[in-house]
Design an enzyme around this catalytic site. Structure first.
Site, short mmCIF file in Angstrom:
data_model
loop_
_atom_site.label_atom_id
_atom_site.label_comp_id
_atom_site.label_asym_id
_atom_site.label_seq_id
_atom_site.Cartn_x
_atom_site.Cartn_y
_atom_site.Cartn_z
N ASP A 82 0.85 -1.20 0.00
CA ASP A 82 0.00 0.00 0.00
C ASP A 82 0.89 1.25 0.00
O ASP A 82 1.81 1.36 0.82
CB ASP A 82 -0.87 -0.04 1.27
CG ASP A 82 -1.94 1.03 1.29
OD1 ASP A 82 -2.40 1.43 0.20
OD2 ASP A 82 -2.34 1.44 2.40
N HIS A 83 0.63 2.17 -0.90
CA HIS A 83 1.37 3.45 -0.98
C HIS A 83 2.88 3.25 -1.04
O HIS A 83 3.63 3.86 -0.24
CB HIS A 83 1.02 4.37 0.19
CG HIS A 83 -0.39 4.85 0.17
ND1 HIS A 83 -0.82 5.84 -0.68
CD2 HIS A 83 -1.49 4.44 0.85
CE1 HIS A 83 -2.13 6.04 -0.51
NE2 HIS A 83 -2.56 5.19 0.41
P1 13P Z 1 -8.87 4.85 5.49
O1 13P Z 1 -8.01 5.78 6.28
O2 13P Z 1 -10.16 5.54 5.11
O3 13P Z 1 -9.11 3.56 6.14
O4 13P Z 1 -8.11 4.56 4.11
C1 13P Z 1 -7.14 3.55 4.05
C2 13P Z 1 -6.36 3.58 2.78
O5 13P Z 1 -6.69 4.21 1.80
C3 13P Z 1 -5.13 2.78 2.76
O6 13P Z 1 -4.42 2.96 1.58
O1 G3H Z 2 -3.13 5.09 3.55
C1 G3H Z 2 -2.51 4.86 4.56
C2 G3H Z 2 -2.84 3.65 5.37
O2 G3H Z 2 -3.88 3.94 6.26
C3 G3H Z 2 -1.61 3.13 6.07
O3 G3H Z 2 -1.26 3.91 7.13
O4 G3H Z 2 1.16 4.36 6.75
O5 G3H Z 2 0.15 4.61 9.05
O6 G3H Z 2 0.48 2.34 8.04
P1 G3H Z 2 0.24 3.80 7.78
ZN ZN Z 3 -4.53 4.94 0.80
#
Ligand code: 13P
Ligand code: G3H
Ligand code: ZN
Length: 307
Positions: A82-83
């Site tokens: 993720d990201h």
């Molecule tokens: P929320 O903060 O709305 O749960 O979004 C999570 C997200 O987009 C993780 O990439």
């Molecule tokens: O988009 C971000 C997600 O909620 C992940 O959050 O980087 O604090 O793990 P984090």
């Molecule tokens: Zn996100």
């Protein structure tokens, strides 16, 4: 079943008018709660790991936990970054066995986002790994990036970006944001923009980030038992259901997991002040994750029975 690519999952979701939940994981209890929910609902799952989560848990632990999770699960499961903040991290998780990565160049100038995304796509596709990219900017906080303003995704630019980079799915900005404070006034999403993007790229899977509904019951529970989360507001579930029926094939949920766990742990510790066995509070916290994920699968995403 081994970890899978999201390719078939998204094709079925697109054609079937539902979305697959992408749930952020940081530890064993969260993974267990999500997996149990998926099994009970017979639903496809995406478990996603942010760079912060990877730093916290360690990639080796995550891979071993996933191996254990899959041993008794007959479900399609994707492990997604993720990201992803840079090429190197995407490369390292691909080499470690992730089946999907996000390269997030959304904070970069457009041309730099293209260059970075293309580089990740080339590496990932050579190894059969899926790539999600992002165009437009969500307001709110991510680990290293904070933005006060939304920059909604431009539909024509989205088509050009996908064409130039070859990314497999695209996260777009239509009014959602990360965290527990998503709207000051009335919540709304730019569905016209979403439909325009979908019409320009038929069959192409769209991703919605920042899609927690910030479940009011858990916010109230956290606040009742010593928390301070005033004015929290998420995306109403009816809007998420509407998005799930469109070209949106992946819906990201992290904040709701955090809230569910924390609220239940707060309650448990206040009600059981003499308890100091972590299993005492982690068990109901894991149960809360499972219940919340089951609810999303059944009532919001529409992917129950689609495994
Ligand atoms: P929320 O903060 O709305 O749960 O979004 C999570 C997200 O987009 C993780 O990439
Ligand atoms: O988009 C971000 C997600 O909620 C992940 O959050 O980087 O604090 O793990 P984090
Ligand atoms: Zn996100």
């Amino acid at each position: 079943m081994p970890l899978l690519s999201p390719k078939d999952m998204f094709k079925k979701a697109y054609d079937g008018g539902y979305a697959v939940g992408a749930f952020n994981v940081n530890n064993m209890e969260i993974i267990q709660g999500i997996m149990e929910a998926g099994k009970e609902e017979n639903a496809p799952l995406i478990l996603q790991v942010s760079s912060g989560a990877r730093k916290y848990a360690g990639q080796n632990y995550i891979m071993k936990l996933m191996e254990a999770a899959l041993m008794d699960a007959d479900l399609p499961v994707v492990l997604h970054l993720d990201h992803g903040p840079n090429f190197e991290l995407c490369r390292d998780v691909i080499d470690g066995g992730f089946t999907s990565v996000m390269i997030d160049g959304s904070h970069l100038p457009y041309e730099e986002n293209i260059t970075l995304t293309k580089k990740v796509v080339a590496y990932a596709h050579d190894r059969g790994v899926w790539v999600e990219a992002e165009l437009g900017r969500l307001a709110g906080v991510e680990e290293d990036v904070h933005s006060d303003v939304h920059i909604y995704t431009d539909p024509d630019q989205a088509v050009e970006f996908v064409g130039k980079t070859g990314c497999d799915s695209l996260a777009i900005a239509i009014g959602t944001s990360h965290g527990a404070y998503k709207f000051k006034g009335e919540p709304k999403l730019d569905f016209d923009r979403l439909h325009k993007i979908a019409a320009l790229m038929p069959g192409y899977p769209i991703v919605l980030h920042g899609a927690s509904s910030v479940v009011p019951e858990y916010v109230a529970m956290a606040n009742k038992y010593g928390g301070h989360i005033p004015g929290a507001q998420g995306v109403p579930e009816n809007l998420l259901r509407q998005a799930a029926q469109s070209a949106v094939c992946k819906i990201n949920i992290d904040t709701d997991i955090r809230l569910a766990m924390t609220a239940v742990i707060r309650k448990f510790l206040m009600e059981n002040p003499a308890e100091f066995d972590p299993r005492g509070y982690l068990k109901p916290a894991r149960e809360a994750v499972k219940d919340m994920v089951r609810h999303k699968i059944k009532n919001v995403l529409g992917c129950s029975g689609k495994a």
